[in-house]
Design a protein around this motif. Structure first.
Motif, mmCIF file in Angstrom:
data_model
loop_
_atom_site.group_PDB
_atom_site.id
_atom_site.type_symbol
_atom_site.label_atom_id
_atom_site.label_comp_id
_atom_site.label_asym_id
_atom_site.label_seq_id
_atom_site.Cartn_x
_atom_site.Cartn_y
_atom_site.Cartn_z
ATOM 1 N N ALA A 137 0.753 -1.137 0.041
ATOM 2 C CA ALA A 137 -0.041 -0.104 0.123
ATOM 3 C C ALA A 137 0.671 1.155 0.071
ATOM 4 C CB ALA A 137 -0.803 0.057 1.111
ATOM 5 N N LYS A 138 2.201 1.030 0.182
ATOM 6 C CA LYS A 138 2.947 2.279 0.186
ATOM 7 C C LYS A 138 2.647 3.214 1.244
ATOM 8 C CE LYS A 138 4.170 2.045 -4.809
ATOM 9 N NZ LYS A 138 4.310 2.861 -6.026
ATOM 10 N N ALA A 139 2.256 2.470 2.562
ATOM 11 C CA ALA A 139 1.723 3.445 3.431
ATOM 12 C C ALA A 139 3.034 4.078 4.421
ATOM 13 C CB ALA A 139 0.914 2.487 4.538
ATOM 14 N N LEU A 140 4.169 3.436 4.268
ATOM 15 C CA LEU A 140 5.400 3.993 4.867
ATOM 16 C C LEU A 140 6.412 4.726 3.966
ATOM 17 C CD1 LEU A 140 5.666 1.417 7.581
ATOM 18 C CD2 LEU A 140 4.697 3.420 7.849
ATOM 19 N N ALA A 141 6.984 5.807 4.520
ATOM 20 C CA ALA A 141 8.109 6.343 3.665
ATOM 21 C C ALA A 141 9.414 5.346 3.400
ATOM 22 C CB ALA A 141 8.409 7.644 4.053
ATOM 23 N N ARG A 142 9.477 4.822 4.685
ATOM 24 C CA ARG A 142 10.400 3.563 5.084
ATOM 25 C C ARG A 142 9.993 2.536 5.623
ATOM 26 N NH1 ARG A 142 15.846 6.152 7.342
ATOM 27 N NH2 ARG A 142 16.370 4.012 7.076
ATOM 28 N N ASN A 143 10.033 1.303 4.995
ATOM 29 C CA ASN A 143 9.425 0.083 5.544
ATOM 30 C C ASN A 143 10.394 -0.408 6.568
ATOM 31 O OD1 ASN A 143 7.112 -0.391 3.672
ATOM 32 N ND2 ASN A 143 8.938 -0.299 2.114
ATOM 33 N N VAL A 144 10.423 0.259 7.869
ATOM 34 C CA VAL A 144 11.174 -0.071 9.088
ATOM 35 C C VAL A 144 10.123 0.125 10.094
ATOM 36 C CG1 VAL A 144 11.953 2.383 9.004
ATOM 37 C CG2 VAL A 144 13.246 0.529 10.225
ATOM 38 N N PHE A 145 10.490 -0.526 11.421
ATOM 39 C CA PHE A 145 9.916 -0.482 12.588
ATOM 40 C C PHE A 145 10.702 -0.918 13.750
ATOM 41 C CE2 PHE A 145 8.969 -4.722 11.677
ATOM 42 C CZ PHE A 145 9.190 -5.591 12.931
ATOM 43 N N GLY A 146 10.497 0.058 14.770
ATOM 44 C CA GLY A 146 11.195 -0.204 16.054
ATOM 45 C C GLY A 146 10.627 -0.827 17.198
ATOM 46 N N VAL A 147 11.177 -1.636 18.150
ATOM 47 C CA VAL A 147 10.489 -2.469 19.133
ATOM 48 C C VAL A 147 11.018 -2.128 20.289
ATOM 49 C CG1 VAL A 147 9.605 -4.304 20.173
ATOM 50 C CG2 VAL A 147 9.458 -3.705 17.504
ATOM 51 N N TYR A 148 10.392 -1.512 21.577
ATOM 52 C CA TYR A 148 10.883 -1.378 22.666
ATOM 53 C C TYR A 148 10.077 -2.299 23.723
ATOM 54 C CZ TYR A 148 11.065 0.256 27.716
ATOM 55 O OH TYR A 148 11.300 0.386 28.783
ATOM 56 N N LEU A 149 10.775 -2.964 24.468
ATOM 57 C CA LEU A 149 10.209 -3.981 25.584
ATOM 58 C C LEU A 149 10.465 -3.544 26.862
ATOM 59 C CD1 LEU A 149 10.851 -7.481 23.921
ATOM 60 C CD2 LEU A 149 8.873 -6.017 23.473
ATOM 61 N N SER A 150 9.374 -3.252 27.504
ATOM 62 C CA SER A 150 9.569 -2.831 28.883
ATOM 63 C C SER A 150 10.112 -3.847 29.740
ATOM 64 C CB SER A 150 8.329 -2.389 29.731
ATOM 65 O OG SER A 150 8.230 -2.082 30.901
ATOM 66 N N GLN A 151 10.787 -3.478 30.930
ATOM 67 C CA GLN A 151 11.460 -4.547 31.891
ATOM 68 C C GLN A 151 10.189 -4.734 33.087
ATOM 69 O OE1 GLN A 151 15.240 -3.158 33.151
ATOM 70 N NE2 GLN A 151 16.173 -4.647 32.408
ATOM 71 N N ASP A 152 9.292 -3.885 33.081
ATOM 72 C CA ASP A 152 8.403 -3.872 34.088
ATOM 73 C C ASP A 152 7.049 -4.210 33.498
ATOM 74 O OD1 ASP A 152 6.591 -3.217 36.256
ATOM 75 O OD2 ASP A 152 7.452 -1.424 36.716
ATOM 76 N N THR A 153 6.443 -5.440 34.312
ATOM 77 C CA THR A 153 5.113 -5.769 33.425
ATOM 78 C C THR A 153 4.094 -4.605 33.632
ATOM 79 O OG1 THR A 153 4.637 -6.784 35.717
ATOM 80 C CG2 THR A 153 5.922 -8.230 33.885
ATOM 81 N N HIS A 154 4.414 -3.824 34.503
ATOM 82 C CA HIS A 154 3.246 -2.547 34.735
ATOM 83 C C HIS A 154 3.215 -1.598 33.889
ATOM 84 C CE1 HIS A 154 3.430 -4.939 38.456
ATOM 85 N NE2 HIS A 154 2.045 -4.684 38.532
ATOM 86 N N ARG A 155 4.641 -1.288 32.981
ATOM 87 C CA ARG A 155 4.762 -0.478 32.195
ATOM 88 C C ARG A 155 4.492 -1.151 30.609
ATOM 89 N NH1 ARG A 155 9.590 1.201 35.282
ATOM 90 N NH2 ARG A 155 8.904 3.012 36.456
#
Length: 355
Positions: A71-89
């Protein structure tokens, strides 16, 4: 049952339930979906999620990235992921760029070519324990273990014999009494230039720590079989329990899975256009600013400036949004549920049925 649907992703802070401004909502057209109409109560009733979102490279037709790219929805086909150490965050995923607030200042991003167009597979050379190599991959072709970066796996997993060798080096007392005396481990990956990069994990980072109630220590007053809240009684005692965030998973090709045990420590960037995975030390709310990056330089194939480049791109210009959508999701809550399942079966090292 299966079919197609249109998905919409929004930032939950600025556009709850996608009911607000649609200008910065990310549309995913014609996404294939599958739905289970009948499943057992166990283990699904205790798993804290409703489904699985496929984020493999775009060459997989069922991946969200495939539809976004088409769909050419993104200017760059990239994504970043952050995983929390705290299960409440909550953790966070950003489509089209990255989020600098989750990256430790001064840390270098290292880029690793993917060895397959269908998975985020990188090359692992060895695992070190307090600086001592275990020679885990010596028997593999060219001395390389295939390793898959997978946010959908709770643990760091690998073949039976290799993982058992590692676990013997990091014996974990279930009462957490030896946590401060356990060694550091480091995963040695091969970057895009063929150089090795060490990714260290401290004992508290590769160990899963939970709290459990001590049986028969709580007491509550009752009225007609209903517990009286706040009316006397005694709260149950709690004690810490520790388990290794590392488990056995035998899959074809003797692959390792770099699951959440590893990815909580390192912010991960998935570049579908350049077929690469970037890793950089993440920053958690309870940590001081700064932090030591893994050894080795990135070279000039994909320099560290890509972090600033992505964050400063036109697509990421609006405060609070990265590229088209940044979503906060509870990535940190899967592992405790899996631990309960593993203890019930008394087979923690055999997690392949539950990951």
């Amino acid at each position: 049952e299966s079919g197609l649907t249109d998905l919409t992703f929004c930032d939950r802070h600025t556009n709850v339930a996608c009911q607000g401004d649609q200008e910065h909502a990310l549309k995913v057209p014609h996404q294939p979906v599958g739905m289970s109409t009948d499943q057992t109560s166990y283990p699904f009733r205790i798993l804290p999620f409703d489904g699985i979102l496929g984020l493999s490279p775009s060459s997989n037709s069922g991946s969200v990235l495939h539809q976004l790219k088409a769909a050419k929805a993104l200017a760059r086909n990239v994504f970043g992921v952050y995983l929390s150490q705290d299960t409440h965050r909550s953790g966070s995923i950003a489509f089209g760029g990255i989020e600098r607030q989750y990256i430790a200042p001064g840390s270098q991003v290292h880029w690793h070519k993917t060895g397959s167009p269908r998975e985020w597979r990188v090359a692992m050379k060895d695992i070190f324990v307090d600086g001592r190599p275990l020679h885990i991959c010596d028997s593999q072709p060219e001395g390389i273990c295939p390793a898959i970066a997978d946010t959908g796996s709770s643990l760091l997993t690998g073949p039976t014999g290799d993982v058992e060798k590692l676990l013997r080096e990091i014996p974990t007392n279930s009462d957490c009494s030896n946590l401060n005396n356990m060694p550091n481990i480091s995963l040695q990956l091969v970057d895009h230039q063929g150089k090795t990069v060490l990714y260290p994990l401290a004992p508290n980072e590769y160990t899963l720590r939970t709290q459990e109630e001590v049986p028969d220590t709580g007491k509550s007053d009752f009225w007609n079989n209903f517990p009286l809240l706040g009316k006397g009684g005694k709260s149950p005692e709690l004690h810490d329990r520790c388990d290794p965030g590392i488990g056995v998973l035998d899959v074809p090709g003797r692959k390792w899975i770099l699951g959440d045990t590893f990815l909580r420590r390192y912010y991960s960037i998935y570049d579908d256009d350049r077929h690469a995975v970037g890793l950089v030390r993440s920053l958690h709310p309870d940590e001081p600013l700064g932090g030591r990056a893994p050894d080795s330089a990135t070279g000039d194939w994909r320099p560290a400036s890509m972090v600033a480049e992505a964050a400063n791109s036109e697509a990421a210009a609006k405060p609070g949004m990265v590229a088209t959508a940044a979503l906060e999701v509870p990535f940190g809550i899967v592992a405790p549920a899996l631990l309960k399942m593993a203890r019930r079966r008394q087979r923690f090292s055999k997690m392949d049925k539950f990951i």
